[in-house]
Design an enzyme around this catalytic site. Structure first.
Site, PDB file in Angstrom:
ATOM      1  N   GLU A  36       0.832  -1.199   0.000  1.00  0.00           N
ATOM      2  CA  GLU A  36       0.000   0.000   0.000  1.00  0.00           C
ATOM      3  C   GLU A  36       0.875   1.261   0.000  1.00  0.00           C
ATOM      4  OE1 GLU A  36      -3.545   1.958   2.781  1.00  0.00           O
ATOM      5  OE2 GLU A  36      -2.218   0.414   3.601  1.00  0.00           O
ATOM      6  N   LYS A  70      -9.705   2.718  -3.306  1.00  0.00           N
ATOM      7  CA  LYS A  70     -10.234   2.151  -2.063  1.00  0.00           C
ATOM      8  C   LYS A  70     -11.589   2.770  -1.739  1.00  0.00           C
ATOM      9  CE  LYS A  70      -8.849   1.296   2.750  1.00  0.00           C
ATOM     10  NZ  LYS A  70      -7.825   1.553   3.786  1.00  0.00           N
ATOM     11  N   CYS A  82      -5.557  -2.591   2.418  1.00  0.00           N
ATOM     12  CA  CYS A  82      -5.480  -2.566   3.872  1.00  0.00           C
ATOM     13  C   CYS A  82      -6.696  -3.210   4.511  1.00  0.00           C
ATOM     14  CB  CYS A  82      -5.253  -1.135   4.363  1.00  0.00           C
ATOM     15  SG  CYS A  82      -4.755  -1.036   6.103  1.00  0.00           S
TER      16      CYS A  82
END
Length: 516
Positions: A282, A343, A396
């Protein structure tokens, strides 16, 4: 009266203050079931103790209030111990955020504890004598855990199901009933143990509920063991390279180190070997890739004629020039951008600040780099990948949400989970995060390639087995094969329907037993 019966009588007869203290201690001890300790009896005994305390609360002048207070203190103890690692995020930039740490940890634990408080209060309202109360308690507590995973964006971390981290065989049942369904059965097993502390001499009738539940879990363990006898199969022609640069979060965005961090990523990616697909963690680059032609040229050389590269990266919307995304960019051969995923499940206060204008006046800003909050993507996606099965990205903590990790109308062949667990501290957080990713693999019957900045990077097969890994605080690259996906599991086909049916069966069972 046997020893357990005397203990049960003592627990039921405690004063409100002592009852609350024992509830908090029981919750704190129950957290030892979660990674990294993984002592699952602690969770079962915690639920048994909580039920005994609710028995006592029922005799108080205000039983619903007393029950809710027990549930709150139990949850507060469990979340305070189980999620203590959240405080590490405030140590990355202590000058700006250290003062917030005690408030964040305490308020998070207290906020999450409202769910067991509500569950226990409602359970006492519908309380029934005898074995029926085990079902009443378990139905409401499990429903509260489902609500915790959905209300206000949800935070389903350390669900009761994850207390079985020491037994991958038991976790296989998540492929049928999911993490919420396994959580319900776990709560019921723990609650049933309170029958062993019933008044009077222990009889087979009293022991019936815990014996039946124990036999059920022995059966789940046996079935899971049989399921795990299948060997891991691999996708032919796919060779993964997971890059773990091990860059401390406090150094990540220091201007003087940006070049050396980039060179480390490239050097690890170019080490000898023949990877077909390279995965960076990430936000791997410390800068905007889209505005660095030099970096893009190096990626084109790295991918060459046949390789693909997947990297987490911050991204600026080219059209507005304002919206910032936490993204995964898929580069194909020659550095061609094949896909961009943004995301969609953002971390409150980590990636965006609710009521930002108000809280900014109080000195509260998001923990991640930069002042602007990240913008939200439009949901899970599945992307075509050259030379490999279609994949679905998870950035994540997007991996923590059961049933919400992919578009089930277009099933992927694998997940890419990029993360930066340096925010989670050096001990419990990263290990809990890894276990959750393993359970997602079991639920969906889909393997996971997990690239983390400081660990734990791992390849996980569709049974939740870790086939390759790099540990915490290790710099290096991990070359591994990609496991194949299994046919869609029961959970992948029906999601939380099995959990809903368990709650319905528990409710009907409690009604039938309560009428006797």
């Amino acid at each position: 009266m046997n020893v357990l019966a005397r203990f049960g009588a003592w627990a039921r007869g405690l004063s409100p203050a002592r009852r609350g203290l024992l509830a908090f201690a029981s919750g704190a001890i129950s957290a030892l079931a979660f990674a990294p300790v993984e002592c699952f009896p602690a969770l079962l005994l915690g639920f048994a103790l909580l039920l005994l305390l609710l028995d006592g609360a029922r005799e108080s002048a205000y039983p619903l209030r007393a029950g809710a207070f027990c549930g709150f203190l139990f949850g507060f103890g469990q979340f305070l111990v189980g999620l203590h690692w959240v405080g590490y995020a405030f140590l990355v930039d202590p000058a700006a955020h250290l003062w917030q740490m005690p408030f964040a940890v305490l308020f998070l634990s207290a906020g999450l504890a409202l769910f067991p408080a509500l569950s226990c209060g409602l359970a006492l309202y519908f309380w029934r004598e005898g074995p029926a109360r085990f079902l009443v308690f378990s139905v409401f507590y499990a429903a509260g855990e489902w609500l915790r995973g959905h209300i206000l964006t949800g935070f389903p971390w350390n669900l009761p199901a994850y207390g079985w981290g020491a037994s991958l065989a038991v976790l296989q049942s998540a492929s049928v009933i999911g993490a919420y369904g396994l959580s319900f059965l776990t709560i019921l097993l723990g609650a049933s143990l309170a029958a062993l502390a019933a008044p009077g001499k222990l009889s087979w009738r009293q022991a019936g509920a815990p014996v039946l539940m124990t036999l059920l879990f022995v059966g789940l363990w046996g079935w899971g063991t049989w399921r795990l006898a299948a060997p891991t199969q691999y996708v032919p022609g796919v060779s993964l390279r997971l890059v773990q640069p091990d860059i401390p979060q406090r150094d990540k965005y220091r201007p003087a180190l940006v070049l050396s961090h980039w060179q480390r990523l490239m050097a690890l990616s170019e080490k000898p070997g023949n990877p077909t697909h390279i995965i960076w963690p990430e936000a791997a680059p410390d800068f905007l890739l889209q505005r660095s032609p030099t970096a893009l040229d190096q990626i084109a050389r790295l991918t060459g004629a046949k390789r693909s590269l997947f990297t987490g990266a911050e991204r600026l919307d080219d059209q507005t020039g304002e919206a910032v995304y936490n993204s995964l960019i898929a580069f194909g051969p020659g550095g061609r951008v094949n896909a961009i995923y943004d995301k969609f499940h953002l971390v409150p206060f980590g990636e965006y600040v609710p009521f930002a204008q108000l809280l900014r006046t109080l000195g509260i800003a998001k923990l991640t780099h930069g002042l602007a909050s990240f913008s939200r993507g439009d949901g899970p996606h599945v992307y075509t990948v050259a030379g490999a099965p279609p994949m679905s990205p998870l950035i994540c903590y997007e991996v923590i949400f059961p049933g919400a990790v992919t578009d089930h109308r277009n099933r992927p062949g694998w997940f890419i989970n990029v993360t930066d667990d340096s925010w989670f501290g050096p001990w419990a957080g990263p290990r809990q995060h890894l276990l959750i990713a393993r359970v997602r693999a079991i639920e969906e019957a889909i393997p996971v390639a997990r690239a983390a900045n400081t660990g734990i990077s791992a390849v996980i097969d569709a049974y939740g087995r870790v086939t390759a890994r790099l540990g915490l605080n290790e710099m290096g690259k991990l070359d591994a094969k990609l496991p194949t996906a299994l046919p869609p599991s029961t959970y992948a086909r029906f999601a939380d329907l099995g959990f809903a049916l368990l709650l319905l069966a528990g409710s009907v069972g409690a009604w039938i037993l309560g009428r006797k």
